[in-house]
Motif scaffolding. Structure first.
Motif, PDB file in Angstrom:
ATOM      1  N   ALA A  63     -13.748-107.003  62.225  1.00 21.29           N
ATOM      2  CA  ALA A  63     -15.055-106.550  61.746  1.00 21.29           C
ATOM      3  C   ALA A  63     -14.984-105.166  61.107  1.00 21.29           C
ATOM      4  CB  ALA A  63     -16.060-106.540  62.891  1.00 21.29           C
ATOM      5  N   GLN A  64     -13.954-104.408  61.411  1.00 18.61           N
ATOM      6  CA  GLN A  64     -13.827-103.058  60.858  1.00 18.61           C
ATOM      7  C   GLN A  64     -13.011-103.018  59.566  1.00 18.61           C
ATOM      8  OE1 GLN A  64     -13.340 -99.790  63.751  1.00 18.61           O
ATOM      9  NE2 GLN A  64     -12.975-101.431  65.225  1.00 18.61           N
ATOM     10  N   ALA A  65     -12.377-104.121  59.211  1.00 15.73           N
ATOM     11  CA  ALA A  65     -11.532-104.162  58.008  1.00 15.73           C
ATOM     12  C   ALA A  65     -12.392-104.120  56.751  1.00 15.73           C
ATOM     13  CB  ALA A  65     -10.676-105.416  58.020  1.00 15.73           C
ATOM     14  N   PRO A  66     -11.888-103.549  55.678  1.00 16.08           N
ATOM     15  CA  PRO A  66     -10.592-102.873  55.612  1.00 16.08           C
ATOM     16  C   PRO A  66     -10.682-101.443  56.137  1.00 16.08           C
ATOM     17  CG  PRO A  66     -11.603-102.841  53.449  1.00 16.08           C
ATOM     18  CD  PRO A  66     -12.543-103.610  54.369  1.00 16.08           C
ATOM     19  N   TYR A  67      -9.630-101.033  56.811  1.00 12.28           N
ATOM     20  CA  TYR A  67      -9.497 -99.665  57.310  1.00 12.28           C
ATOM     21  C   TYR A  67      -8.066 -99.224  57.049  1.00 12.28           C
ATOM     22  CZ  TYR A  67      -7.455-102.135  61.285  1.00 12.28           C
ATOM     23  OH  TYR A  67      -6.686-102.950  62.070  1.00 12.28           O
ATOM     24  N   ASN A  68      -7.801 -97.945  57.221  1.00 10.89           N
ATOM     25  CA  ASN A  68      -6.455 -97.426  56.937  1.00 10.89           C
ATOM     26  C   ASN A  68      -5.689 -97.148  58.218  1.00 10.89           C
ATOM     27  OD1 ASN A  68      -6.617 -94.409  57.705  1.00 10.89           O
ATOM     28  ND2 ASN A  68      -8.479 -94.754  56.500  1.00 10.89           N
ATOM     29  N   VAL A  69      -4.391 -97.253  58.117  1.00 11.82           N
ATOM     30  CA  VAL A  69      -3.465 -96.799  59.156  1.00 11.82           C
ATOM     31  C   VAL A  69      -2.468 -95.911  58.425  1.00 11.82           C
ATOM     32  CG1 VAL A  69      -1.762 -97.440  60.899  1.00 11.82           C
ATOM     33  CG2 VAL A  69      -3.744 -98.936  60.479  1.00 11.82           C
ATOM     34  N   VAL A  70      -2.401 -94.641  58.837  1.00 10.71           N
ATOM     35  CA  VAL A  70      -1.570 -93.680  58.122  1.00 10.71           C
ATOM     36  C   VAL A  70      -0.420 -93.184  58.992  1.00 10.71           C
ATOM     37  CG1 VAL A  70      -3.446 -92.865  56.634  1.00 10.71           C
ATOM     38  CG2 VAL A  70      -3.007 -91.701  58.793  1.00 10.71           C
ATOM     39  N   VAL A  71       0.625 -92.745  58.318  1.00  9.54           N
ATOM     40  CA  VAL A  71       1.708 -92.004  58.950  1.00  9.54           C
ATOM     41  C   VAL A  71       1.592 -90.593  58.379  1.00  9.54           C
ATOM     42  CG1 VAL A  71       4.195 -91.777  59.260  1.00  9.54           C
ATOM     43  CG2 VAL A  71       3.166 -94.054  59.096  1.00  9.54           C
ATOM     44  N   VAL A  72       1.398 -89.624  59.270  1.00  7.30           N
ATOM     45  CA  VAL A  72       1.195 -88.234  58.855  1.00  7.30           C
ATOM     46  C   VAL A  72       2.416 -87.407  59.235  1.00  7.30           C
ATOM     47  CG1 VAL A  72      -0.179 -86.146  59.232  1.00  7.30           C
ATOM     48  CG2 VAL A  72      -1.307 -88.370  59.020  1.00  7.30           C
ATOM     49  N   GLU A  73       2.950 -86.698  58.240  1.00  6.24           N
ATOM     50  CA  GLU A  73       4.043 -85.757  58.454  1.00  6.24           C
ATOM     51  C   GLU A  73       3.418 -84.403  58.774  1.00  6.24           C
ATOM     52  OE1 GLU A  73       7.843 -85.193  55.835  1.00  6.24           O
ATOM     53  OE2 GLU A  73       6.201 -84.039  54.965  1.00  6.24           O
ATOM     54  N   LEU A  74       3.777 -83.837  59.924  1.00  5.50           N
ATOM     55  CA  LEU A  74       3.191 -82.564  60.343  1.00  5.50           C
ATOM     56  C   LEU A  74       3.732 -81.403  59.515  1.00  5.50           C
ATOM     57  CD1 LEU A  74       3.178 -82.868  64.233  1.00  5.50           C
ATOM     58  CD2 LEU A  74       1.352 -83.413  62.603  1.00  5.50           C
ATOM     59  N   ALA A  75       2.841 -80.508  59.111  1.00  3.01           N
ATOM     60  CA  ALA A  75       3.242 -79.332  58.322  1.00  3.01           C
ATOM     61  C   ALA A  75       4.149 -78.413  59.131  1.00  3.01           C
ATOM     62  CB  ALA A  75       2.000 -78.572  57.849  1.00  3.01           C
ATOM     63  N   ASP A  76       3.886 -78.273  60.433  1.00  5.30           N
ATOM     64  CA  ASP A  76       4.663 -77.375  61.290  1.00  5.30           C
ATOM     65  C   ASP A  76       6.015 -77.955  61.699  1.00  5.30           C
ATOM     66  OD1 ASP A  76       2.402 -75.724  61.361  1.00  5.30           O
ATOM     67  OD2 ASP A  76       1.600 -76.781  63.089  1.00  5.30           O
ATOM     68  N   ALA A  77       6.139 -79.273  61.605  1.00  8.44           N
ATOM     69  CA  ALA A  77       7.361 -79.950  62.048  1.00  8.44           C
ATOM     70  C   ALA A  77       7.565 -81.175  61.152  1.00  8.44           C
ATOM     71  CB  ALA A  77       7.239 -80.353  63.517  1.00  8.44           C
ATOM     72  N   PRO A  78       8.078 -80.979  59.931  1.00  6.34           N
ATOM     73  CA  PRO A  78       8.148 -82.069  58.954  1.00  6.34           C
ATOM     74  C   PRO A  78       8.918 -83.310  59.384  1.00  6.34           C
ATOM     75  CG  PRO A  78       8.569 -79.959  57.902  1.00  6.34           C
ATOM     76  CD  PRO A  78       8.527 -79.717  59.380  1.00  6.34           C
ATOM     77  N   ARG A  79       9.788 -83.180  60.395  1.00  9.78           N
ATOM     78  CA  ARG A  79      10.478 -84.383  60.863  1.00  9.78           C
ATOM     79  C   ARG A  79       9.636 -85.195  61.844  1.00  9.78           C
ATOM     80  NH1 ARG A  79      16.515 -82.873  62.368  1.00  9.78           N
ATOM     81  NH2 ARG A  79      15.689 -80.847  62.909  1.00  9.78           N
ATOM     82  N   ILE A  80       8.491 -84.644  62.237  1.00 11.12           N
ATOM     83  CA  ILE A  80       7.602 -85.340  63.157  1.00 11.12           C
ATOM     84  C   ILE A  80       6.529 -86.050  62.350  1.00 11.12           C
ATOM     85  CG2 ILE A  80       5.977 -85.102  65.076  1.00 11.12           C
ATOM     86  CD1 ILE A  80       8.887 -84.447  65.826  1.00 11.12           C
ATOM     87  N   ARG A  81       6.367 -87.333  62.623  1.00 12.78           N
ATOM     88  CA  ARG A  81       5.355 -88.145  61.935  1.00 12.78           C
ATOM     89  C   ARG A  81       4.539 -88.888  62.980  1.00 12.78           C
ATOM     90  NH1 ARG A  81      10.093 -89.404  58.202  1.00 12.78           N
ATOM     91  NH2 ARG A  81       9.918 -87.681  56.732  1.00 12.78           N
ATOM     92  N   LEU A  82       3.231 -88.773  62.858  1.00 15.78           N
ATOM     93  CA  LEU A  82       2.316 -89.424  63.789  1.00 15.78           C
ATOM     94  C   LEU A  82       1.526 -90.511  63.067  1.00 15.78           C
ATOM     95  CD1 LEU A  82       0.874 -86.267  65.598  1.00 15.78           C
ATOM     96  CD2 LEU A  82       2.818 -87.675  66.267  1.00 15.78           C
TER      97      LEU A  82
END
Length: 140
Positions: free
Chosen positions: A78-97
């Motif tokens: 019921a919520q589609a379409p929605y996004n799912v993102v991978v975010v690269e942190l500015a403080d730790a570029p190797r970390i992605r949430l």
């Protein structure tokens, strides 16, 4: 509604998030200091079991994203379409949430028009009422 599955290694992440803080586990050895996510008992860079939780700015950029469309799990269809993102942190570029870009902390998953997303878009972390990290576009 998503509810985090909390384990011993990740419990501090969720405790800080419930207070509106984005913190990442880092090696506590001064010679290393590498951030790591997901949280785990020892540093994958140097093998140390010493760790600390560093406060991040909450800023990042969209590294990748998808927009799921039905058929989906019934609770999300019921919520589609929605996004799912991978975010690269500015403080730790190797970390992605992984998360969702929304228009406000407690907005529905489909609150942002998927056409507004771009790879590289600047985002900042916000937290919904359950402490789940979500993302807002820096330049809406």
């Amino acid at each position: 509604m998503l509810v985090p599955v909390v384990d011993d290694d990740g419990a501090p992440f969720w405790e800080y998030a419930s207070r509106g803080e984005l913190r990442v586990q880092c090696c506590a050895l001064p010679a290393c200091g590498e951030p790591r996510f997901p949280p785990r008992p020892c540093c994958p860079h140097c093998g140390s079991f010493d760790s600390e939780w560093r406060l991040m700015s909450g800023r990042g950029r969209v590294w990748s994203y998808v927009v799921p469309h039905p058929p989906l799990l019934p609770d999300y269809a019921a919520q589609a379409p929605y996004n799912v993102v991978v975010v690269e942190l500015a403080d730790a570029p190797r970390i992605r949430l992984v998360g969702n870009v929304v228009t406000s902390p407690d907005a529905p998953l489909n609150s942002l028009d998927p056409a507004r997303l771009r790879i590289g878009a600047s985002v900042r972390a916000v937290f919904d009422r359950t402490g789940l990290p979500r993302w807002l576009l820096e330049r809406p």
